[in-house]
Scaffold this active site. Structure first.
Site, PDB file in Angstrom:
ATOM      1  N   GLN A 125      25.507  56.141   8.701  1.00  0.00           N
ATOM      2  CA  GLN A 125      24.966  55.813   7.383  1.00  0.00           C
ATOM      3  C   GLN A 125      25.983  56.168   6.299  1.00  0.00           C
ATOM      4  OE1 GLN A 125      21.997  54.227   6.738  1.00  0.00           O
ATOM      5  NE2 GLN A 125      22.589  54.197   4.590  1.00  0.00           N
ATOM      6  N   LYS A 175      15.131  52.446   9.123  1.00  0.00           N
ATOM      7  CA  LYS A 175      15.819  51.789  10.244  1.00  0.00           C
ATOM      8  C   LYS A 175      15.266  52.308  11.576  1.00  0.00           C
ATOM      9  CE  LYS A 175      19.928  51.061   7.452  1.00  0.00           C
ATOM     10  NZ  LYS A 175      21.275  51.491   7.062  1.00  0.00           N
ATOM     11  N   ASP A 191      26.772  47.520  12.364  1.00  0.00           N
ATOM     12  CA  ASP A 191      26.917  47.266  10.923  1.00  0.00           C
ATOM     13  C   ASP A 191      28.025  46.243  10.652  1.00  0.00           C
ATOM     14  OD1 ASP A 191      25.078  48.391   9.239  1.00  0.00           O
ATOM     15  OD2 ASP A 191      26.142  50.293   8.979  1.00  0.00           O
TER      16      ASP A 191
END
Ligand code: NAD
Length: 290
Positions: A98, A54, A121
Site C-alpha cells: 500500500q 481491499k 497493482d
C-alpha cells in the site's frame, strides 16, 4: 442533452461476482484459492481504510488473505525481505504494497521488488514496460477499471478522439496507454497544457485524473462526449470529482458520478488481477511439471 449516468457500483459488482465464480472453479481444479498479500506500513488513516476495503473484498470473492501490518519505523531491508518471502510463497498469487509508505522508506524501490507475475497493482518497471510494449501483463487497477467501464457501456474507442487530463504514473499515463492499445487517438493534458478547454473539447471520450475539484466544466466538454471522472477530492460537501458534474451532465452523453463511478472499479480490478496472477502461476506450474 442530459447525460446517462455510468453506474460504476453495478459494473464493479458484476465483475466481483464473475471473479468469485472463477475463484470457485480454480479452487475446484487446484484445491487452492488465489491469495492476496497486502502489506501496510504504518498507520496512515486513508491507507488503513483502503487496505481494509481491499481485504474485505478479497474475502467476499473467496481470495485468501495474507495481510501483514508493519510498524512505521520498520527498515527498508525488513520490508524488502517480507516482499521476497511473499514472492517465493506459492500460496500468494498477488502482492500489494500500500502506497504511500512512511517517510524514510522508498516505496518505488520496494514496489520494484515485487515479482512481475504477482504485481497486482501493475506498478513495477517490468509491468510498466509490458504495458508500453502492449505485451501480456498485469495492468494497473484504476486505469484498467476505466477501460472496463467504457466497455460496459459499449463506448467505441477505435479511432475515437480521447483526451486524458493528468500524466501520473498511477493513472494518467497508464490509462493513456490502455486507450492507445485500443486504437484511440490519445492526447494527454497536464498542469502546463495551454488552453485546456480547447484541447478537452475535442474529445469524444474525456478522462479526468488531475486531482483538482471541478477542474473541468461545460466549456471543456464537447456536446455528446463520454466523461470519465477519476478524481476523488475532499470538499466541504463531501467527495467531489475533477468534473463539475451538474453542468457537464447537461452536455455529455455519458458521465461517471463521484462517488460511485470509477472508485468501485479499482477494487474490482484488484480482485480480477489477483485471479489473473493465480492463473499465470497455475500455468507456469503446469509447464514446469511437464
Ligand atoms: P497526481 O497528483 O499524481 O497527478 C495529477 C496530474 O494532474 C499531474 O500529472 C498533473 O500534471 C495534472 N494536473 C494538475 N493540475 C492540472 C491542471 N490545472 N490542468 C491539467 N492537468 C493538471 O494524481 P493521481 O494519483 O494521478 O490521481 C488523480 C486523481 O485521481 C486524484 O483525485 C486521486 O484521488 C484520484 N484517484 C482515484 C482513484 C480511484 O480509485 N477512483 C485511484 C487513483 C487516483
Amino acid at each position: 442533452m442530459t447525460a446517462a449516468i455510468i453506474d460504476g457500483r453495478a459494473v464493479a459488482e458484476r465483475v466481483r461476482e464473475q471473479v468469485a465464480g472463477e475463484v470457485a472453479q480454480l479452487v475446484e481444479r487446484t484445491g487452492r484459492p488465489p491469495g492476496l498479500a497486502t502489506i501496510l506500513v504504518g498507520d496512515d488513516p486513508a491507507s488503513v481504510v483502503y487496505v481494509a476495503m481491499k481485504r474485505k473484498a478479497c474475502a467476499e470473492a473467496g481470495i485468501a488473505d495474507h495481510h501483514q501490518h508493519l510498524p512505521t519505523d520498520v527498515s527498508q531491508a525488513d520490508v524488502a525481505a517480507l516482499i521476497e518471502r511473499r514472492n517465493a510463497d506459492p500460496e500468494v498469487s498477488g502482492i500489494l504494497l500500500q502506497l504511500p509508505v512512511p517517510a524514510g522508506l522508498n516505496g518505488q524501490d520496494l514496489t520494484g521488488l515485487i515479482a512481475p507475475g504477482k504485481d497486482v497493482d501493475g506498478l513495477t518497471p517490468i509491468s510498466v514496460g509490458r504495458l508500453v510494449r502492449g505485451t501480456p501483463g498485469l495492468r494497473p487497477c484504476t486505469p484498467v477499471g476505466v477501460i472496463a467501464l467504457l466497455d460496459a457501456y459499449d463506448v467505441p474507442l477505435e479511432g475515437a478522439e480521447t483526451v486524458v487530463v493528468g500524466r501520473s504514473d498511477l493513472v494518467g499515463k497508464p490509462v493513456s496507454l490502455l486507450l492507445l492499445a485500443r486504437h484511440a487517438t490519445v492526447t494527454i493534458c497536464h498542469s502546463r497544457t495551454r488552453d485546456l478547454s480547447a484541447v478537452c473539447s475535442r474529445a469524444d471520450v474525456l478522462v479526468a485524473a488531475a486531482g483538482i475539484p471541478r477542474l473541468l466544466g461545460a466549456e471543456h466538454v464537447k456536446p455528446g462526449a463520454v466523461v470519465i471522472d477519476v478524481g476523488v477530492n475532499r470538499a466541504e460537501q463531501g467527495l467531489v470529482g475533477d468534473v463539475d458534474f451538474a453542468t457537464v451532465a447537461e452536455r455529455a452523453r455519458l458521465i461517471t458520478p463521484v462517488p460511485g463511478g470509477v472508485g468501485p472499479m479499482t477494487i474490482a480490478m484488484l480482485l480480477r488481477n489477483t485471479l489473473l496472477a493465480a492463473g499465470l502461476q497455475e500455468s507456469a506450474g503446469a509447464q514446469s511439471a511437464a
